[in-house]
Write a protein that holds these residues in place. Sequence first.
Motif, PDB file in Angstrom:
ATOM      1  N   ALA A 105     112.841   4.693 -31.029  1.00  0.00           N
ATOM      2  CA  ALA A 105     111.555   5.523 -30.724  1.00  0.00           C
ATOM      3  C   ALA A 105     110.723   5.692 -31.999  1.00  0.00           C
ATOM      4  O   ALA A 105     111.335   5.619 -33.041  1.00  0.00           O
ATOM      5  CB  ALA A 105     111.789   6.887 -29.972  1.00  0.00           C
ATOM      6  N   MET A 106     109.619   6.109 -31.975  1.00  0.00           N
ATOM      7  CA  MET A 106     108.704   6.421 -33.116  1.00  0.00           C
ATOM      8  C   MET A 106     108.210   7.506 -32.838  1.00  0.00           C
ATOM      9  O   MET A 106     107.457   7.623 -31.959  1.00  0.00           O
ATOM     10  CB  MET A 106     107.711   4.993 -33.240  1.00  0.00           C
ATOM     11  CG  MET A 106     108.283   3.769 -33.800  1.00  0.00           C
ATOM     12  SD  MET A 106     107.406   2.501 -33.847  1.00  0.00           S
ATOM     13  CE  MET A 106     106.641   2.827 -35.251  1.00  0.00           C
ATOM     14  N   ALA A 144     101.797  11.497 -34.771  1.00  0.00           N
ATOM     15  CA  ALA A 144     100.883  12.605 -34.456  1.00  0.00           C
ATOM     16  C   ALA A 144      99.656  12.210 -35.650  1.00  0.00           C
ATOM     17  O   ALA A 144     100.025  12.389 -36.764  1.00  0.00           O
ATOM     18  CB  ALA A 144     101.437  14.096 -34.855  1.00  0.00           C
ATOM     19  N   GLY A 145      98.558  11.779 -35.265  1.00  0.00           N
ATOM     20  CA  GLY A 145      97.323  11.243 -36.168  1.00  0.00           C
ATOM     21  C   GLY A 145      96.205  10.776 -35.255  1.00  0.00           C
ATOM     22  O   GLY A 145      96.248  10.832 -34.161  1.00  0.00           O
ATOM     23  N   THR A 146      95.611   9.935 -36.142  1.00  0.00           N
ATOM     24  CA  THR A 146      94.177   9.166 -35.651  1.00  0.00           C
ATOM     25  C   THR A 146      94.709   7.984 -34.947  1.00  0.00           C
ATOM     26  O   THR A 146      95.815   7.428 -34.800  1.00  0.00           O
ATOM     27  CB  THR A 146      93.421   9.051 -36.796  1.00  0.00           C
ATOM     28  OG1 THR A 146      93.887   8.024 -37.574  1.00  0.00           O
ATOM     29  CG2 THR A 146      93.270  10.316 -37.749  1.00  0.00           C
ATOM     30  N   PRO A 147      93.748   7.472 -34.264  1.00  0.00           N
ATOM     31  CA  PRO A 147      93.570   6.197 -33.508  1.00  0.00           C
ATOM     32  C   PRO A 147      94.056   5.043 -34.704  1.00  0.00           C
ATOM     33  O   PRO A 147      94.726   4.187 -34.360  1.00  0.00           O
ATOM     34  CB  PRO A 147      92.374   5.931 -33.105  1.00  0.00           C
ATOM     35  CG  PRO A 147      91.834   7.284 -32.672  1.00  0.00           C
ATOM     36  CD  PRO A 147      92.428   8.053 -33.872  1.00  0.00           C
ATOM     37  N   VAL A 148      93.710   5.344 -35.934  1.00  0.00           N
ATOM     38  CA  VAL A 148      94.082   4.453 -37.099  1.00  0.00           C
ATOM     39  C   VAL A 148      95.481   4.171 -37.168  1.00  0.00           C
ATOM     40  O   VAL A 148      96.161   3.269 -37.249  1.00  0.00           O
ATOM     41  CB  VAL A 148      93.381   4.439 -38.130  1.00  0.00           C
ATOM     42  CG1 VAL A 148      93.810   3.451 -39.255  1.00  0.00           C
ATOM     43  CG2 VAL A 148      91.846   4.608 -38.184  1.00  0.00           C
ATOM     44  N   GLY A 149      96.242   5.371 -37.214  1.00  0.00           N
ATOM     45  CA  GLY A 149      97.552   5.500 -37.506  1.00  0.00           C
ATOM     46  C   GLY A 149      98.159   5.043 -36.341  1.00  0.00           C
ATOM     47  O   GLY A 149      99.559   4.432 -36.212  1.00  0.00           O
ATOM     48  N   LEU A 155     106.671   5.135 -28.385  1.00  0.00           N
ATOM     49  CA  LEU A 155     106.032   5.723 -29.150  1.00  0.00           C
ATOM     50  C   LEU A 155     105.377   7.077 -28.684  1.00  0.00           C
ATOM     51  O   LEU A 155     104.722   7.299 -27.818  1.00  0.00           O
ATOM     52  CB  LEU A 155     104.676   4.899 -29.305  1.00  0.00           C
ATOM     53  CG  LEU A 155     103.767   5.514 -30.619  1.00  0.00           C
ATOM     54  CD1 LEU A 155     104.165   5.757 -31.946  1.00  0.00           C
ATOM     55  CD2 LEU A 155     102.609   4.327 -30.618  1.00  0.00           C
ATOM     56  N   GLU A 156     105.649   8.201 -29.448  1.00  0.00           N
ATOM     57  CA  GLU A 156     105.535   9.656 -29.254  1.00  0.00           C
ATOM     58  C   GLU A 156     103.977   9.591 -29.645  1.00  0.00           C
ATOM     59  O   GLU A 156     103.465   8.981 -30.498  1.00  0.00           O
ATOM     60  CB  GLU A 156     106.395  10.384 -30.106  1.00  0.00           C
ATOM     61  CG  GLU A 156     105.861  12.029 -29.844  1.00  0.00           C
ATOM     62  CD  GLU A 156     107.144  12.851 -30.711  1.00  0.00           C
ATOM     63  OE1 GLU A 156     107.302  13.726 -30.174  1.00  0.00           O
ATOM     64  OE2 GLU A 156     107.566  12.238 -31.796  1.00  0.00           O
ATOM     65  N   ASN A 157     103.059  10.478 -28.849  1.00  0.00           N
ATOM     66  CA  ASN A 157     101.664  10.603 -29.282  1.00  0.00           C
ATOM     67  C   ASN A 157     101.546  12.303 -28.945  1.00  0.00           C
ATOM     68  O   ASN A 157     101.538  12.468 -27.662  1.00  0.00           O
ATOM     69  CB  ASN A 157     100.792   9.704 -28.555  1.00  0.00           C
ATOM     70  CG  ASN A 157      99.506   9.974 -28.991  1.00  0.00           C
ATOM     71  OD1 ASN A 157      98.864  10.805 -29.232  1.00  0.00           O
ATOM     72  ND2 ASN A 157      98.958   8.743 -29.252  1.00  0.00           N
TER      73      ASN A 157
END
Length: 176
Positions: free
Chosen positions: A93-94, A97-102, A119-121
């Motif tokens: 899993a990944m 926590a960040g922007t849409p670019v990340g 993918l965690e968000n």
Amino acid sequence: NSAIRMGRAYEKYNLEWMEDVIPWFYTDLWKQITDSTTTPTLTGEDIYEIEDFEKLCANHAVDKIHPDLMTSGGILRTHQIGDMAFKYGVPMAMHFAGTPVGCMANVHCAAATRNFLALENHSLDVPWWQDLATGIEKPIINKGFIRVPEAPGLGVTLVDEVVKQHLQPGTQYFAP
């Protein structure tokens, strides 16, 4: 012992995993916890070196790993971590926590990694998060899925004006 009791208590809920119940570097303790419960174990968002992930995977100390692409070395290194884990039968899993670019960097890495799981968000409840970038299909997260962009690079362009509107007070845009 508390983590083992917690894992056993979670078993009836059939969770995908329990995360970071102890610090990642206690490999022997992770192995004890993992072997003592059917609730899958996962760690890794604060591991920076591939060798540290490999120690956990080679010893089957955790059921799944969870690197953070932004701190584990970027797209290529995170992909290499996934390949290494695959060799030991450990899914990846990944953490994110960040922007849409990340986010798009993670999406590209995930799409190229055969043992990718999820993918965690942490931005789902931020109403302006997807306005930070253009060039990608919106909503970015649609029914739990993110489409892999086909445009050059990451396939996304940062919107400077929107980013500047949401800077923390006292910070500058791309300040040295």
